[in-house]
Scaffold this active site. Structure first.
Site, PDB file in Angstrom:
ATOM      1  N   THR A  85       0.831  -1.203   0.000  1.00 19.99           N
ATOM      2  CA  THR A  85       0.000   0.000   0.000  1.00 19.99           C
ATOM      3  C   THR A  85       0.865   1.252   0.000  1.00 19.99           C
ATOM      4  O   THR A  85       0.571   2.232  -0.694  1.00 19.99           O
ATOM      5  CB  THR A  85      -0.932   0.003   1.219  1.00 19.99           C
ATOM      6  OG1 THR A  85      -1.798  -1.130   1.148  1.00 19.99           O
ATOM      7  CG2 THR A  85      -1.778   1.266   1.258  1.00 19.99           C
ATOM      8  N   ASP A 129      -6.757  -3.047  -3.429  1.00 14.34           N
ATOM      9  CA  ASP A 129      -6.101  -3.981  -2.526  1.00 14.34           C
ATOM     10  C   ASP A 129      -6.825  -5.324  -2.577  1.00 14.34           C
ATOM     11  O   ASP A 129      -8.028  -5.385  -2.837  1.00 14.34           O
ATOM     12  CB  ASP A 129      -6.125  -3.416  -1.108  1.00 14.34           C
ATOM     13  CG  ASP A 129      -5.211  -4.174  -0.167  1.00 14.34           C
ATOM     14  OD1 ASP A 129      -4.231  -4.771  -0.655  1.00 14.34           O
ATOM     15  OD2 ASP A 129      -5.475  -4.178   1.041  1.00 14.34           O
ATOM     16  N   THR A 178      -1.974 -10.681  -1.779  1.00 16.66           N
ATOM     17  CA  THR A 178      -1.173 -11.581  -0.949  1.00 16.66           C
ATOM     18  C   THR A 178      -1.179 -12.990  -1.514  1.00 16.66           C
ATOM     19  O   THR A 178      -0.506 -13.871  -0.973  1.00 16.66           O
ATOM     20  CB  THR A 178      -1.724 -11.605   0.487  1.00 16.66           C
ATOM     21  OG1 THR A 178      -3.115 -11.949   0.454  1.00 16.66           O
ATOM     22  CG2 THR A 178      -1.575 -10.237   1.139  1.00 16.66           C
ATOM     23  N   ARG A 237       5.489  -3.826   9.085  1.00 15.75           N
ATOM     24  CA  ARG A 237       4.253  -3.524   9.809  1.00 15.75           C
ATOM     25  C   ARG A 237       4.353  -3.980  11.259  1.00 15.75           C
ATOM     26  O   ARG A 237       3.967  -3.270  12.192  1.00 15.75           O
ATOM     27  CB  ARG A 237       3.059  -4.201   9.133  1.00 15.75           C
ATOM     28  CG  ARG A 237       1.738  -3.997   9.884  1.00 15.75           C
ATOM     29  CD  ARG A 237       0.618  -4.771   9.243  1.00 15.75           C
ATOM     30  NE  ARG A 237       0.352  -4.263   7.906  1.00 15.75           N
ATOM     31  CZ  ARG A 237      -0.314  -4.952   6.984  1.00 15.75           C
ATOM     32  NH1 ARG A 237      -0.710  -6.183   7.234  1.00 15.75           N
ATOM     33  NH2 ARG A 237      -0.541  -4.426   5.799  1.00 15.75           N
TER      34      ARG A 237
END
Length: 370
Positions: A85, A129, A178, A237
């Site tokens: 992102t 996404d 993913t 993350r």
């Protein structure tokens, strides 16, 4: 784990962020979002890690800008939390373009996609996404939009239905997934550039943590950054999430400085061990070792043993446990390796994978295996 610099919007099936989403009030939620926004890099040069992807993306962007053309559509593929992102936001910034953000599960009908595409201005970036989770009718409409900047809107039903062609402004589609293997061939082939994201090493994670600490105003010592980076599972993350939790501990129970000792004490409170395994990871390994003698055991049985959903075990725990060599997947089920036994402080049996006995676990499926 949905809390930080590289956070990616999404939903649906349990994923890495599934176990770290906290119930927040609207005021708290907005504060978390502001922190996430502040940690995101704004330029490609500020993005830490993924050197190969950065170089490739820079060539794609500068080449198109030099020719005065719209850049090719871009697909970012890789595990959660690695910066897909953030790179989409950077791409729009480098192009000085507006970005529209949505997700695959939100595009259930072709009309949803047509409305979004028709509102794009020339040169805009559309970011989808979890693009592999788009509904098939919307995906088929996207094919024509990506190639010819046009969509066909069907009006009416049955024999009286008519198709109205609608021109849309030239745009760049950025998709993130993913599960690149779940993308259909026609959609995957329409992307001009596909970037495969890799896990980060400790030095890169330390740099991510130091950068975030500067932005957040955290008194971070070098040994503290190294300690946190070792427990981040190769994911920025998670690095930023742990940094914020260690900061809380340092401010409440120490003098505010994040040293190695403070980081260790804080992460012990939050059930993150020296390899980055949390309570659920250790519960899975513990169930395999203590209840099933190391396995093999079927995934549904293992999920019941630890009190979690099967998809949570498969998508949250297994990828990392397999990557660090503590879990093996066989046709007969999951097996705890010798490294897992040792990590739990147990003596591995002779039949354990990697025990050095030369005995190999039987991987042939039986008639009644799950």
């Amino acid at each position: 784990m949905h809390e930080d610099e590289w956070g990616e919007p999404g939903g649906g099936a349990p994923s890495e962020e599934h176990r770290d989403r906290h119930e927040l009030s609207p005021h708290q939620g907005s504060g978390e979002q502001e922190i996430e926004a502040s940690l995101r890099p704004r330029k490609l040069d500020d993005f830490v890690g993924q050197p190969r992807v950065r170089e490739q993306l820079q060539l794609v962007l500068h080449g198109a800008l030099g020719r005065g053309e719209q850049p090719d559509h871009v697909l970012f593929a890789g595990p959660p939390g690695l910066g897909k992102t953030s790179l989409a936001m950077i791409l729009a910034s480098e192009l000085s373009a507006s970005i529209r953000v949505t997700s695959g599960p939100a595009l259930e009908r072709p009309g949803d996609l047509a409305a979004m595409l028709s509102n794009l201005a020339p040169g805009d970036v559309l970011f989808i996404d979890e693009i592999h989770r788009m509904a098939r009718p919307a995906e088929e409409m996207l094919y024509l939009a990506m190639e010819d900047y046009r969509v066909d809107v069907v009006v009416g039903k049955g024999p009286g239905a008519t198709s109205i062609p609608l021109d849309i402004a030239p745009f760049t589609l950025v998709g993130a997934t993913t599960r690149s293997g779940s993308l259909t061939g026609p959609l995957r082939d329409r992307f001009g550039f596909t970037a495969h994201m890799e896990f980060y090493d400790s030095s890169e994670l330390s740099e991510v943590i130091r950068r975030s600490a500067r932005i957040l105003g955290v008194d971070l010592r070098e040994d503290g950054a190294e300690e946190i980076s070792r427990r981040c599972r190769g994911t920025p993350r998670i690095a930023n999430r742990l940094l914020r939790r260690v900061r809380d501990y340092a401010e409440v129970r120490s003098d505010g400085a994040v040293t190695r000792e403070v980081a260790r004490a804080a992460l012990e409170v939050y059930d993150v061990d020296e390899l980055g395994l949390d309570r659920l990871d250790r519960a899975v390994l513990g169930a395999l070792a203590r209840f099933f003698n190391g396995g093999p055991v079927g995934i549904s049985t293992l999920a019941v043993a630890v009190g979690e959903e099967q998809t949570t075990i498969e998508e949250v725990c297994e990828p990392y446990l397999v990557r660090v060599g503590m879990l093996a997947r066989t046709p007969r089920g999951r097996v705890a390796t010798a490294a897992a036994w040792r990590h739990l402080g147990l003596v591995p049996p002779e039949h354990a994978v990697g025990a050095g006995t030369g005995v190999v676990v039987d991987t042939e499926p039986s008639l009644f295996e799950e």
